[in-house]
Design a protein around this motif. Sequence first.
Motif, short mmCIF file in Angstrom:
data_model
loop_
_atom_site.label_atom_id
_atom_site.label_comp_id
_atom_site.label_asym_id
_atom_site.label_seq_id
_atom_site.Cartn_x
_atom_site.Cartn_y
_atom_site.Cartn_z
N LYS A 193 0.83 -1.21 0.00
CA LYS A 193 0.00 0.00 0.00
C LYS A 193 0.86 1.25 0.00
CE LYS A 193 -3.87 -2.04 2.48
NZ LYS A 193 -4.68 -1.99 3.70
N TYR A 194 1.86 1.28 0.88
CA TYR A 194 2.71 2.46 0.96
C TYR A 194 3.56 2.63 -0.30
CZ TYR A 194 1.42 2.90 5.85
OH TYR A 194 0.71 3.06 7.00
N SER A 195 4.05 1.55 -0.84
CA SER A 195 4.87 1.69 -2.04
C SER A 195 4.02 2.14 -3.23
CB SER A 195 5.63 0.41 -2.37
OG SER A 195 4.83 -0.72 -2.26
N LEU A 229 5.01 5.57 -5.07
CA LEU A 229 5.31 5.52 -6.50
C LEU A 229 4.32 6.35 -7.31
CD1 LEU A 229 6.28 1.76 -6.80
CD2 LEU A 229 7.81 3.73 -7.07
N GLY A 230 3.06 6.33 -6.91
CA GLY A 230 2.05 7.14 -7.59
C GLY A 230 2.33 8.62 -7.43
N ILE A 231 2.71 9.03 -6.22
CA ILE A 231 3.06 10.44 -5.99
C ILE A 231 4.27 10.84 -6.82
CG2 ILE A 231 3.97 12.04 -4.24
CD1 ILE A 231 2.11 10.61 -2.22
N ALA A 254 10.66 5.39 -14.10
CA ALA A 254 10.94 4.31 -13.15
C ALA A 254 9.76 4.07 -12.21
CB ALA A 254 12.19 4.63 -12.35
N SER A 255 9.12 5.14 -11.76
CA SER A 255 7.99 4.96 -10.85
C SER A 255 6.80 4.33 -11.55
CB SER A 255 7.61 6.28 -10.18
OG SER A 255 7.22 7.22 -11.16
N LEU A 305 5.18 0.64 -10.68
CA LEU A 305 3.74 0.43 -10.47
C LEU A 305 3.21 -0.70 -11.35
CD1 LEU A 305 2.37 4.05 -10.11
CD2 LEU A 305 2.30 2.25 -8.39
N VAL A 306 3.64 -0.71 -12.59
CA VAL A 306 3.22 -1.79 -13.49
C VAL A 306 3.73 -3.13 -12.97
CG1 VAL A 306 3.55 -2.74 -15.81
CG2 VAL A 306 3.02 -0.32 -15.53
#
Length: 102
Positions: free
Chosen positions: A43-45, A49-51, A84-85, A89-90
């Motif tokens: 959840k935190y990652s 990564l979304g941010i 990279a982020s 996520l993918v």
Amino acid sequence: MMDRKLIEETIKVVRENPDAQDAEIQKKVEDIVGYTGIPFVYKYSIVILGILALTAAFAGVIVLIIDPTGASKIPEALVAIGSASVGALVGIFAQTPNNDGK
């Protein structure tokens, strides 16, 4: 180790009988199927990564708004962080391949 056929039959019986309220059966099925919740680390990652991805995208847009002529380019580090982020996520959301011939 449990017999795969027994596991599949048990799961089938429980799924076909949603009215079954026996906590012991539900517990056994959860043990067989495994933990279905998302661990807090994921959840935190995902949030971080979304941010990062959104920040990189917005920063790129701001650079283009500040200099609409395109004379200044978006920094490569910003593009690399955003890429990279999104790639991470993918990787988190991608389903792992199944090697049992299906």
